[in-house]
Design an enzyme around this catalytic site. Structure first.
Site, PDB file in Angstrom:
ATOM      1  N   GLU A 199     -11.390   3.528   5.810  1.00 46.98           N
ATOM      2  CA  GLU A 199     -10.388   4.461   6.351  1.00 46.98           C
ATOM      3  C   GLU A 199     -11.165   5.538   7.110  1.00 46.98           C
ATOM      4  O   GLU A 199     -11.016   5.681   8.320  1.00 46.98           O
ATOM      5  CB  GLU A 199      -9.548   5.067   5.222  1.00 46.98           C
ATOM      6  CG  GLU A 199      -8.447   6.012   5.700  1.00 46.98           C
ATOM      7  CD  GLU A 199      -7.674   6.665   4.545  1.00 46.98           C
ATOM      8  OE1 GLU A 199      -8.182   6.675   3.405  1.00 46.98           O
ATOM      9  OE2 GLU A 199      -6.550   7.182   4.801  1.00 46.98           O
TER      10      GLU A 199
ATOM     11  N   HIS B 293       1.399   4.855  -2.382  1.00 48.13           N
ATOM     12  CA  HIS B 293       1.050   5.726  -3.517  1.00 48.13           C
ATOM     13  C   HIS B 293       2.338   6.374  -3.989  1.00 48.13           C
ATOM     14  O   HIS B 293       2.965   7.116  -3.213  1.00 48.13           O
ATOM     15  CB  HIS B 293       0.051   6.796  -3.081  1.00 48.13           C
ATOM     16  CG  HIS B 293      -1.206   6.223  -2.515  1.00 48.13           C
ATOM     17  ND1 HIS B 293      -2.354   6.052  -3.268  1.00 48.13           N
ATOM     18  CD2 HIS B 293      -1.501   5.743  -1.275  1.00 48.13           C
ATOM     19  CE1 HIS B 293      -3.297   5.508  -2.508  1.00 48.13           C
ATOM     20  NE2 HIS B 293      -2.813   5.312  -1.300  1.00 48.13           N
TER      21      HIS B 293
ATOM     22  N   HIS C 184       0.868  -1.193   0.000  1.00 48.89           N
ATOM     23  CA  HIS C 184       0.000   0.000   0.000  1.00 48.89           C
ATOM     24  C   HIS C 184       0.897   1.233   0.000  1.00 48.89           C
ATOM     25  O   HIS C 184       1.324   1.712   1.052  1.00 48.89           O
ATOM     26  CB  HIS C 184      -0.915  -0.040   1.229  1.00 48.89           C
ATOM     27  CG  HIS C 184      -1.934   1.062   1.271  1.00 48.89           C
ATOM     28  ND1 HIS C 184      -3.128   0.948   1.958  1.00 48.89           N
ATOM     29  CD2 HIS C 184      -1.951   2.312   0.716  1.00 48.89           C
ATOM     30  CE1 HIS C 184      -3.817   2.077   1.831  1.00 48.89           C
ATOM     31  NE2 HIS C 184      -3.118   2.930   1.089  1.00 48.89           N
TER      32      HIS C 184
ATOM     33  N   HIS D 121      -9.504   1.106  -1.417  1.00 48.50           N
ATOM     34  CA  HIS D 121      -9.453   1.754  -0.111  1.00 48.50           C
ATOM     35  C   HIS D 121     -10.882   1.712   0.454  1.00 48.50           C
ATOM     36  O   HIS D 121     -11.832   2.118  -0.237  1.00 48.50           O
ATOM     37  CB  HIS D 121      -9.047   3.217  -0.229  1.00 48.50           C
ATOM     38  CG  HIS D 121      -7.576   3.443  -0.475  1.00 48.50           C
ATOM     39  ND1 HIS D 121      -6.892   2.845  -1.487  1.00 48.50           N
ATOM     40  CD2 HIS D 121      -6.682   4.219   0.204  1.00 48.50           C
ATOM     41  CE1 HIS D 121      -5.627   3.245  -1.444  1.00 48.50           C
ATOM     42  NE2 HIS D 121      -5.468   4.079  -0.432  1.00 48.50           N
TER      43      HIS D 121
ATOM     44  N   ASP E  96       1.839   3.951   2.823  1.00 45.88           N
ATOM     45  CA  ASP E  96       0.809   4.808   2.221  1.00 45.88           C
ATOM     46  C   ASP E  96       1.413   5.985   1.442  1.00 45.88           C
ATOM     47  O   ASP E  96       1.620   5.876   0.244  1.00 45.88           O
ATOM     48  CB  ASP E  96      -0.173   5.290   3.299  1.00 45.88           C
ATOM     49  CG  ASP E  96      -1.563   5.589   2.752  1.00 45.88           C
ATOM     50  OD1 ASP E  96      -1.787   5.370   1.558  1.00 45.88           O
ATOM     51  OD2 ASP E  96      -2.430   6.043   3.538  1.00 45.88           O
ATOM     52  N   ASP E  97       1.687   7.089   2.126  1.00 39.59           N
ATOM     53  CA  ASP E  97       2.268   8.288   1.495  1.00 39.59           C
ATOM     54  C   ASP E  97       3.427   8.770   2.371  1.00 39.59           C
ATOM     55  O   ASP E  97       3.313   9.793   3.072  1.00 39.59           O
ATOM     56  CB  ASP E  97       1.202   9.385   1.381  1.00 39.59           C
ATOM     57  CG  ASP E  97       0.005   8.924   0.575  1.00 39.59           C
ATOM     58  OD1 ASP E  97       0.097   8.905  -0.660  1.00 39.59           O
ATOM     59  OD2 ASP E  97      -1.009   8.552   1.200  1.00 39.59           O
TER      60      ASP E  97
HETATM   61  N1  HPA Z   1      -6.557   7.451   1.229  1.00 35.34           N
HETATM   62  C1  HPA Z   1      -7.260   7.773   0.156  1.00 35.34           C
HETATM   63  N2  HPA Z   1      -6.695   8.244  -0.943  1.00 35.34           N
HETATM   64  C2  HPA Z   1      -5.369   8.404  -0.980  1.00 35.34           C
HETATM   65  C3  HPA Z   1      -4.606   8.079   0.123  1.00 35.34           C
HETATM   66  C4  HPA Z   1      -5.235   7.565   1.290  1.00 35.34           C
HETATM   67  O1  HPA Z   1      -4.623   7.236   2.329  1.00 35.34           O
HETATM   68  N3  HPA Z   1      -3.327   8.364  -0.226  1.00 35.34           N
HETATM   69  C5  HPA Z   1      -3.335   8.823  -1.490  1.00 35.34           C
HETATM   70  N4  HPA Z   1      -4.571   8.856  -1.948  1.00 35.34           N
HETATM   71 ZN    ZN Z   2      -3.674   4.792   0.480  1.00 31.89          ZN
END
Ligand code: HPA
Ligand code: ZN
Length: 345
Positions: free
Chosen positions: A203, A22, A20, A200, A281-282
């Site tokens: 969340e 991006h 996971h 996703h 994630d990011d």
């Molecule tokens: N959630 C939803 N969209 C996203 C995320 C995330 O954590 N990171 C990049 N786009």
């Molecule tokens: Zn994500």
């Protein structure tokens, strides 16, 4: 490798898969400034410090606004190559041996950057990563759920000439108000074209979003999935069917999905028998790559080497590698655990 005597070393050296991630979320402030200058894009920020200061978020939307702004500097194939290569070097330094990365084509095509420009740059870096760093990889094309079905279908069409390079179709961006069912036809078409699917869900959205992703989008795994814990029937279904969850601890903290690290449900998920994995994630926006995610959870939840071993195993089990490739890595990890867990203080 030195003798492994601490949990920090155990986390560092155990082979890991990241599921996971991006790629646009790996744009570090230094590279952001460099590419902005190269492409003569004017930014609201003039320094690394100013950018880092701006990385305070109250929720997912707050983050997404800054994330899309950052991605705006990416214009040419070399930008996507440099971005991906920087991530691969970092991944290699943390002993990630396999990675499955998301890219958001609409973030770029909506600004007039060609789909081919984006994917050619990413793919070229991934090939180099395989050759020079020994990192295997898959690409997951993610649909922006705040945009409409027509845009998603158009993006899926654009992906078809690159089918050989794209393993799965995902779903990301603003969750609440954009449930998985909005993209039922897109994902049905993706399945018919032979793509795997992920989404996703859970969340910020509630357990119904997770249920829809499983039942309607037929996903192979859920990205995040935290809020599935609010529904007993759903938990049972996820455990019985061993549907993996790609958990992102630092992301959850930064976006206030979880209040404090000690309240993170990762250990609870493992204890329930869920196939939970740890991911970043990011990472450029959330303060750490995969090992920092592992370390934060280890400190907060008192994870042992056995938990780390389980999480590492889960990452390969949940991946899109072939069974033979998975078995190869699982054997390596089993041996790593056998040889090292007894010496950790
Ligand atoms: N959630 C939803 N969209 C996203 C995320 C995330 O954590 N990171 C990049 N786009
Ligand atoms: Zn994500």
């Amino acid at each position: 490798m030195n003798a492994i005597t601490s949990i920090e070393h155990f986390i560092q050296y155990i082979p890991k898969a990241e599921l996971h991630l991006h790629i646009e979320g790996t744009l570090e402030p230094e590279l952001l400034l460099k590419i902005a200058e190269r492409n003569q894009v004017t930014l609201n920020y003039q320094s690394v410090d100013a950018i880092k200061k701006a990385y305070q978020f109250n929720d997912l939307q707050d983050f997404l606004d800054i994330y899309y702004e950052g991605a705006n500097v990416l214009r040419h194939e070399i930008d996507f190559f440099d971005l991906t290569w920087a991530y691969l070097e970092k991944a290699h330094s943390q002993n990630i041996v396999h990675t499955e990365i998301f890219f958001d084509p609409q973030t770029h095509t909506e600004r007039g950057v060609a789909f081919s420009t984006v994917i050619n740059g990413i793919h070229r870096a991934l090939l180099k990563g395989q050759e020079e760093l020994g990192i295997s990889s898959k690409i997951i094309m993610s649909i922006l759920r705040h945009l409409d079905e027509i845009s998603a279908l158009k993006t899926l069409e654009e992906a078809l000439p690159f089918k050989e390079w794209i393993t799965a179709i995902g779903l990301d961006s603003s969750e609440i108000g954009n449930p998985p069912s909005k993209f039922a036809r897109v994902f049905e078409k993706a399945k018919n074209e032979g793509f795997e699917t992920v989404a996703h869900a859970g969340e910020e959205g509630d357990a119904d979003y997770v249920r829809e992703a499983i039942e309607i989008l037929k996903v192979a795994r859920i990205d995040h999935g935290n809020r599935s814990l609010e529904d007993e029937t759903l938990i049972k279904h996820i455990v019985e069917n061993q549907i993996p969850l790609t958990i992102c601890p630092l992301s959850n903290l930064k976006l206030k999905v979880v209040k404090e690290a000690v309240y993170h449900p990762l250990l609870e998920m493992l204890n329930l028998g869920m196939v939970a994995t740890v991911n970043s994630d990011d990472p450029a926006y959330f303060g750490g790559y995969i090992n920092e995610n592992f370390l934060t959870m280890t400190t907060a939840l008192n994870l042992t080497s056995k938990h780390i071993y389980q999480l590492s195993r889960n990452s390969f089990v949940a991946s899109f590698l072939t069974q033979g490739e998975k078995d190869k890595w699982l054997t390596v990890i089993d041996l790593f655990y056998e040889q090292n867990h007894g010496r950790i203080q």
